[in-house]
Design a protein around this motif. Structure first.
Motif, PDB file in Angstrom:
ATOM      1  N   LYS A 110      22.443  28.633  67.524  1.00 56.11           N
ATOM      2  CA  LYS A 110      21.854  27.476  68.181  1.00 56.11           C
ATOM      3  C   LYS A 110      20.504  27.867  68.845  1.00 56.11           C
ATOM      4  CE  LYS A 110      25.576  24.157  68.336  1.00 56.11           C
ATOM      5  NZ  LYS A 110      24.922  23.153  68.153  1.00 56.11           N
ATOM      6  N   LYS A 111      20.347  29.191  69.211  1.00 58.73           N
ATOM      7  CA  LYS A 111      19.175  29.433  69.910  1.00 58.73           C
ATOM      8  C   LYS A 111      17.994  29.769  69.066  1.00 58.73           C
ATOM      9  CE  LYS A 111      21.446  31.097  74.051  1.00 58.73           C
ATOM     10  NZ  LYS A 111      21.256  32.320  74.956  1.00 58.73           N
TER      11      LYS A 111
ATOM     12  N   LEU B  85      17.120  30.065  77.197  1.00 58.15           N
ATOM     13  CA  LEU B  85      17.958  29.064  78.075  1.00 58.15           C
ATOM     14  C   LEU B  85      17.936  29.639  79.385  1.00 58.15           C
ATOM     15  CD1 LEU B  85      20.229  27.439  75.535  1.00 58.15           C
ATOM     16  CD2 LEU B  85      17.886  26.725  75.999  1.00 58.15           C
TER      17      LEU B  85
ATOM     18  N   ASN C  59      21.420  26.473  83.602  1.00 58.62           N
ATOM     19  CA  ASN C  59      22.050  25.166  82.923  1.00 58.62           C
ATOM     20  C   ASN C  59      21.600  24.591  81.533  1.00 58.62           C
ATOM     21  OD1 ASN C  59      19.377  25.042  83.542  1.00 58.62           O
ATOM     22  ND2 ASN C  59      19.637  23.385  85.111  1.00 58.62           N
ATOM     23  N   ASN C  60      21.612  25.502  80.689  1.00 56.35           N
ATOM     24  CA  ASN C  60      21.292  25.071  79.329  1.00 56.35           C
ATOM     25  C   ASN C  60      20.090  24.365  78.995  1.00 56.35           C
ATOM     26  OD1 ASN C  60      23.066  26.958  78.231  1.00 56.35           O
ATOM     27  ND2 ASN C  60      24.861  25.250  78.098  1.00 56.35           N
TER      28      ASN C  60
ATOM     29  N   GLY D 257      22.206  20.442  70.227  1.00 57.55           N
ATOM     30  CA  GLY D 257      21.862  21.585  70.919  1.00 57.55           C
ATOM     31  C   GLY D 257      21.134  22.838  70.091  1.00 57.55           C
TER      32      GLY D 257
END
Length: 176
Positions: free
Chosen positions: A32-33, A53, A56-57, A122
Motif C-alpha cells: 500500500k506504500k 507515513l 497516525n498513517n 489507503g
C-alpha cells in the motif's frame, strides 16, 4: 542542461552485465506504500519509491517519500541511498499541495514532477502526465549509454496507467 538533468540517475555502479535485459528484471514487492520503481541498464538493481507515513498513517510532512535500493544484482538486500545518490541522483524534493498531497521532483531533473497522494482505500500512488495523459506512474526505465569512464543517460521511459481510462500510458524522453 538536459544531458546532465538525469545523468545522476545512474551515478552508482554501472558495469555492463552480460545477458541481462530489462524484461528480465525483477518487479519489486508491491504494498500500500509503493509508489513506483526505477529499473536501469545495465543491471537489475532497482530503486523503489514509497510513501513515508507518520505514526497516525498520514503522509509524513517532513519526508513524504522514502527511496531505497533492492540490490537484485547481489543478494536481493535492501539498502538506503548514500549521500551522493540522495543529493544528486535518486533523491527527491517535495512540497505540500495540501495536507494529503505533495508535489515531488527528482533532485536530478525538474522536467517531470509528480504528485504523491493516498486514495480512499489507503493505497499510495504517484500521478504525473505520461504521453500527455494524466496517469498513475508505475515504472521508470533509464537506459545508460556507455561513454567512457562516466556513464550517460541515453533516454528515460515512463510507464503508467491512464487515470480515466485505465489504459497503459508511455512516454520516452531522449536525453541530449
Amino acid at each position: 542542461m538536459k544531458s546532465n538533468a538525469l545523468l545522476f540517475l545512474v551515478s552508482s555502479v554501472c558495469f555492463l552485465q552480460n545477458g541481462v535485459v530489462p524484461s528480465d528484471f525483477p518487479v519489486p514487492p508491491q504494498s500500500k506504500k509503493t509508489l513506483f520503481y526505477i529499473h536501469r541498464s545495465p543491471n537489475p538493481t532497482t530503486v523503489v519509491y514509497e510513501v513515508n507515513l507518520s505514526a497516525n498513517n498520514v503522509i509524513n510532512s517532513k519526508n513524504p517519500v522514502k527511496v531505497f535500493w533492492i540490490r537484485y544484482g547481489e543478494q536481493g538486500q535492501y539498502s538506503e541511498l548514500n549521500y551522493l545518490e540522495r543529493t544528486f541522483a535518486y533523491g527527491v524534493k517535495a512540497s505540500p499541495i495540501n495536507s494529503f498531497k505533495y508535489k515531488v521532483q527528482f533532485v536530478s531533473s525538474k522536467e517531470k514532477s509528480w504528485i504523491v497522494s493516498i486514495d480512499e482505500n489507503g493505497q499510495a500512488w504517484a500521478s504525473m502526465s505520461i504521453g500527455g495523459y494524466p496517469s498513475k506512474l508505475t515504472k521508470i526505465f533509464v537506459q545508460v549509454a556507455e561513454d567512457g569512464w562516466w556513464p550517460k543517460v541515453a533516454y528515460v521511459e515512463f510507464f503508467g496507467i491512464d487515470i480515466k481510462t485505465q489504459k497503459a500510458t508511455y512516454e520516452k524522453m531522449l536525453i541530449t
